[in-house]
Design an enzyme around this catalytic site. Structure first.
Site, PDB file in Angstrom:
ATOM      1  N   ASP A  63     -93.439  42.831  51.641  1.00 41.95           N
ATOM      2  CA  ASP A  63     -91.992  42.715  51.822  1.00 41.95           C
ATOM      3  C   ASP A  63     -91.305  44.067  51.960  1.00 41.95           C
ATOM      4  O   ASP A  63     -91.925  45.111  51.736  1.00 41.95           O
ATOM      5  CB  ASP A  63     -91.380  41.919  50.659  1.00 41.95           C
ATOM      6  CG  ASP A  63     -91.876  42.385  49.298  1.00 41.95           C
ATOM      7  OD1 ASP A  63     -92.494  43.458  49.219  1.00 41.95           O
ATOM      8  OD2 ASP A  63     -91.637  41.674  48.302  1.00 41.95           O
ATOM      9  N   ASN A 132     -88.762  36.026  37.036  1.00 42.18           N
ATOM     10  CA  ASN A 132     -88.333  34.659  37.369  1.00 42.18           C
ATOM     11  C   ASN A 132     -89.422  33.892  38.130  1.00 42.18           C
ATOM     12  O   ASN A 132     -89.179  32.821  38.658  1.00 42.18           O
ATOM     13  CB  ASN A 132     -87.025  34.682  38.171  1.00 42.18           C
ATOM     14  CG  ASN A 132     -87.187  35.339  39.541  1.00 42.18           C
ATOM     15  OD1 ASN A 132     -88.276  35.810  39.880  1.00 42.18           O
ATOM     16  ND2 ASN A 132     -86.115  35.354  40.314  1.00 42.18           N
ATOM     17  N   HIS A 134     -91.046  34.952  40.862  1.00 45.13           N
ATOM     18  CA  HIS A 134     -91.185  35.176  42.304  1.00 45.13           C
ATOM     19  C   HIS A 134     -92.447  35.961  42.623  1.00 45.13           C
ATOM     20  O   HIS A 134     -92.941  36.732  41.799  1.00 45.13           O
ATOM     21  CB  HIS A 134     -89.932  35.817  42.919  1.00 45.13           C
ATOM     22  CG  HIS A 134     -89.721  37.278  42.638  1.00 45.13           C
ATOM     23  ND1 HIS A 134     -88.518  37.783  42.210  1.00 45.13           N
ATOM     24  CD2 HIS A 134     -90.544  38.349  42.753  1.00 45.13           C
ATOM     25  CE1 HIS A 134     -88.617  39.099  42.080  1.00 45.13           C
ATOM     26  NE2 HIS A 134     -89.826  39.468  42.385  1.00 45.13           N
ATOM     27  N   GLU A 139     -88.345  33.607  46.274  1.00 43.11           N
ATOM     28  CA  GLU A 139     -87.546  33.374  45.071  1.00 43.11           C
ATOM     29  C   GLU A 139     -87.562  31.898  44.665  1.00 43.11           C
ATOM     30  O   GLU A 139     -87.752  31.017  45.518  1.00 43.11           O
ATOM     31  CB  GLU A 139     -86.095  33.790  45.352  1.00 43.11           C
ATOM     32  CG  GLU A 139     -85.907  35.279  45.620  1.00 43.11           C
ATOM     33  CD  GLU A 139     -85.820  36.113  44.343  1.00 43.11           C
ATOM     34  OE1 GLU A 139     -86.475  35.780  43.342  1.00 43.11           O
ATOM     35  OE2 GLU A 139     -85.084  37.115  44.363  1.00 43.11           O
TER      36      GLU A 139
END
Ligand code: GLP
Length: 234
Positions: A63, A132, A134, A139
Site C-alpha cells: 500500500d 483494528n 486491518h 479496513e
C-alpha cells in the site's frame, strides 16, 4: 494457521528474516510482498545484515498513502527505501509500490493488480496488523475489497498513524491498498504481530471466528499462513 510465539522482538525479527532468506534461496526470482509499519523494521534490518541476494527478486508492496510525494519521509516509498531497498541489491526496476503521486488512481490500482496477476501472485507475503484488525489498508467494514483500490482510512487508523506525522491533520485520509485478492493470492503469508497493543486483535485472530470487522481474521481461510509473535501479546 501456524503460530510461533517468540521470546522477544529480536527473535521474531530473526525468524522472519530467516524465513524470507530461505524463500529466496530456494527460489532466487521470488516475488515477495512487503509491508510497512514499525513491526517489520527489525526483520528488514536482519535481512540487510544477512546480505541476502535480492538480485533476481521482485518486490510488491501492499500500500501507499494517497496523495503523497515519493520523497515525503512519511511515504511508504521513502520508508521502504530507507529501511530496506537502498541497502540491498534489488534492481530498482523490480520494486513495485503503488504510486502516491499518480493523477489517475483508478488506473494505477487496475494496473497494479494486472501486474501482480501477470507475475502469478507473491511467493511470500509479509504482513503486519493494525490494532483494528486491518491488513494492508483493508479496513474493517461490512464489505471488503477484493481488488486494489483507493480506500478511506478509518479514524482509528488515522489516529494510530498520526504518531509518524508532525500533526494529526497531516495524515493522509486515503490510501491505495492491495485488496484481499492480491494478499490471498500468495503461496505463503507471514504475519508478524508485535507489542501489547496488539494483544486484543491477536486474540480475535486466534479465536478462529471470521468477521469482516476484523479483516485479518479472514486469514484463517488461507491454507498457508504463519503467524510469528514477539511473545508480548500472550
Ligand atoms: C499501517 C500499514 C499496515 C501495517 C499497520 C501496522 O496501517 N498499512 O500494513 O500492518 O500500519 O503498523 P505497525 O506495525 O506500526 O503497528
Amino acid at each position: 494457521m501456524k503460530k510461533v510465539i517468540c521470546k522477544s522482538y529480536e527473535e521474531m525479527s530473526a525468524l522472519a528474516a530467516f524465513t524470507i532468506a530461505l524463500q529466496i534461496q530456494s527460489k532466487p526470482d521470488s516475488v515477495i510482498g512487503f509491508a510497512t509499519g514499525s513491526t517489520p523494521v527489525g526483520t528488514y534490518k536482519r535481512l540487510i545484515e544477512m546480505e541476502v541476494d535480492f538480485s533476481k527478486v521482485t518486490a510488491f508492496n501492499l500500500d501507499e498513502y494517497y496523495p503523497i510525494k515519493r520523497d515525503n519521509p512519511q511515504s511508504y516509498c521513502y520508508f521502504m527505501k530507507e529501511k530496506l531497498f537502498s541497502h540491498i541489491n534489488i534492481p530498482v526496476g523490480n520494486i513495485n509500490i503503488p504510486d502516491g503521486e499518480c493523477d489517475e488512481p483508478v488506473k494505477e490500482c487496475a494496473d497494479y493488480d494486472a501486474k501482480l496477476e501477470r507475475l502469478g501472485g507473491t511467493d511470500l507475503q509479509i504482513l503486519g496488523i493494525g490494532k483494528n484488525g486491518h491488513i494492508a489498508f483493508v479496513e474493517p467494514a461490512e464489505n471488503l475489497p477484493l481488488a486494489t483500490g483507493l480506500v478511506d482510512l478509518t479514524d482509528d487508523t488515522i489516529k494510530a498513524n498520526s504518531r509518524f506525522f508532525d500533526k494529526p491533520g497531516d495524515v493522509p485520509r486515503q490510501a491505495i491498498s492491495m485488496g484481499l485478492r492480491g494478499i490471498f493470492n500468495s503461496r505463503h503469508i507471514l504475519l508478524l504481530i508485535s507489542g501489547q497493543g496488539k494483544a486484543e486483535v491477536a486474540k480475535k485472530l486466534f479465536a478462529g471466528e471470521l468477521s469482516t470487522n476484523v479483516p485479518a481474521s479472514l486469514l484463517n481461510l488461507h491454507p498457508n499462513v504463519t503467524v510469528i509473535t514477539d511473545g508480548s501479546t500472550d
